[in-house]
Design an enzyme around this catalytic site. Structure first.
Site, PDB file in Angstrom:
ATOM      1  CD  GLU A  90      -2.704   5.623   6.876  1.00 10.43           C
ATOM      2  OE1 GLU A  90      -2.759   5.632   5.639  1.00 10.43           O
ATOM      3  OE2 GLU A  90      -1.728   5.127   7.501  1.00 10.43           O
ATOM      4  CE  LYS A 115       0.032   3.263   4.892  1.00  9.12           C
ATOM      5  NZ  LYS A 115       0.118   3.394   6.350  1.00  9.12           N
ATOM      6  CB  SER A 128       5.722  -1.750  11.812  1.00 10.65           C
ATOM      7  OG  SER A 128       5.362  -0.412  12.108  1.00 10.65           O
ATOM      8  CG  HIS A 151      -5.638   2.082   5.524  1.00 10.47           C
ATOM      9  ND1 HIS A 151      -5.160   2.990   6.446  1.00 10.47           N
ATOM     10  CD2 HIS A 151      -4.642   1.205   5.309  1.00 10.47           C
ATOM     11  CE1 HIS A 151      -3.903   2.660   6.756  1.00 10.47           C
ATOM     12  NE2 HIS A 151      -3.574   1.578   6.082  1.00 10.47           N
ATOM     13  CG  ASN A 160      -1.688   1.262   1.421  1.00  7.36           C
ATOM     14  OD1 ASN A 160      -1.745   2.089   0.520  1.00  7.36           O
ATOM     15  ND2 ASN A 160      -2.299   1.423   2.592  1.00  7.36           N
ATOM     16  CD  GLU A 212      -3.182  -2.250   7.507  1.00 14.45           C
ATOM     17  OE1 GLU A 212      -2.125  -2.536   6.939  1.00 14.45           O
ATOM     18  OE2 GLU A 212      -3.754  -1.162   7.353  1.00 14.45           O
ATOM     19  N   GLY A 228       3.070   2.420  10.728  1.00 11.29           N
ATOM     20  CA  GLY A 228       4.051   3.483  10.560  1.00 11.29           C
ATOM     21  C   GLY A 228       4.855   3.797  11.802  1.00 11.29           C
TER      22      GLY A 228
HETATM   23  P1  13P Z   1       3.396   0.486   7.529  1.00 13.52           P
HETATM   24  O1  13P Z   1       3.833  -0.849   6.923  1.00 13.52           O
HETATM   25  O2  13P Z   1       4.122   1.647   6.956  1.00 13.52           O
HETATM   26  O3  13P Z   1       3.371   0.417   9.004  1.00 13.52           O
HETATM   27  O4  13P Z   1       1.866   0.697   7.041  1.00 13.52           O
HETATM   28  C1  13P Z   1       0.961  -0.320   7.237  1.00 13.52           C
HETATM   29  C2  13P Z   1      -0.287   0.015   6.520  1.00 13.52           C
HETATM   30  O5  13P Z   1      -1.029   0.882   6.939  1.00 13.52           O
HETATM   31  C3  13P Z   1      -0.584  -0.717   5.287  1.00 13.52           C
HETATM   32  O6  13P Z   1      -1.879  -0.495   4.857  1.00 13.52           O
END
Ligand code: 13P
Length: 243
Positions: A96, A12, A205, A94, A10, A163, A169
């Protein structure tokens, strides 16, 4: 029941057209198709370019879709539009989007239904916050999210991504034991009788350093990789760790 592992990247809100060279670098690093299913979800601006450039063993996915197929929804992109650009998967709900765009479970479910209708496989995200985990509510929150945001469909048509919000992150991943336990709980709580066919990815992560340990758990069917998917060498290392 053997479930094929799936590794999804992903991106983002990262990437410009020059970053499509990622596809060439990944092909050079992995001349043979891996055993796992591989998906990359770039921003929508790069979907068609990515679909044209990736090797045949990489599928392309979108990061979000509208709940409606067409209409007066300025700025939104519908699932049929994304399918038209070459997407075969779409992430829905997601954390976010839930957090920064106020997406509710009901909206996430409507988006996932729209994806299914357009022939896309939805990757539906669930996960608890740090407060919820510390309060001992992680499992109840995540199961509630699954029940409310996953459409009624055969397990084989849906992918769930667990997640934990605190792991995204941050460089702090869930322990393989905790993640495996959550995946088992999700599988057992699946409404259909086919929970063993349900693929559940872990995200938060994931790195080349921890992927092997996480992906060796029986109930962890793959990974949804954020930051580490931007670097083809790190993404390839995660794919290799999946076996
Ligand atoms: P990270 O791997 O950067 O922690 O992000 C995870 C994520 O949100 C994937 O959708």
């Amino acid at each position: 029941m053997t479930r094929r592992k799936l590794i999804a990247g992903n991106w983002k809100m990262h990437g410009r057209s020059a970053d499509l060279a990622w596809a060439d670098r990944l092909s050079a690093l992995m001349p043979l198709p891996p055993r796992s299913e591989i998906v990359v979800c770039p921003p929508a601006t790069l979907l068609s370019g990515m679909a044209a450039r990736v090797p045949g063993w990489v599928a392309v996915g979108a990061q979000d879709c509208a709940a409606q197929p067409d209409g007066a929804h300025t700025g939104d992109l519908s699932a049929p539009m994304l399918a038209d650009l070459g997407a075969r998967y779409v992430i829905a709900g997601h954390s976010e989007r839930r957090r920064f765009h106020g997406e509710t479970d009901a909206l996430v479910r409507a988006k996932a239904e729209a994806a299914l209708k357009a022939g896309l496989t939805p990757v539906i995200c669930v996960g608890e916050t740090l407060d919820q985990r510390q309060g001992g509510e992680a499992q109840s929150v995540v199961l509630r999210q699954m029940h409310a945001s996953v459409p009624d469909a055969a397990a084989g048509r849906i992918i769930i991504a667990y997640e934990p919000v605190w792991a995204i992150g941050t460089g702090v991943h869930a322990s393989p034991g905790d993640a495996g336990q959550m995946h088992r709980a999700l599988r057992e709580a699946w409404r259909g009788g086919d929970g063993e066919a349900l693929r559940i990815l872990y995200g938060g992560s994931v790195s080349p350093e921890n992927a092997g340990e996480l992906l060796s758990r029986a109930d962890i069917d793959g990974a949804l990789v954020g930051g580490a998917s931007l670097d083809p060498a790190r993404f390839a290392a995660i794919i290799r760790a999946a076996g």
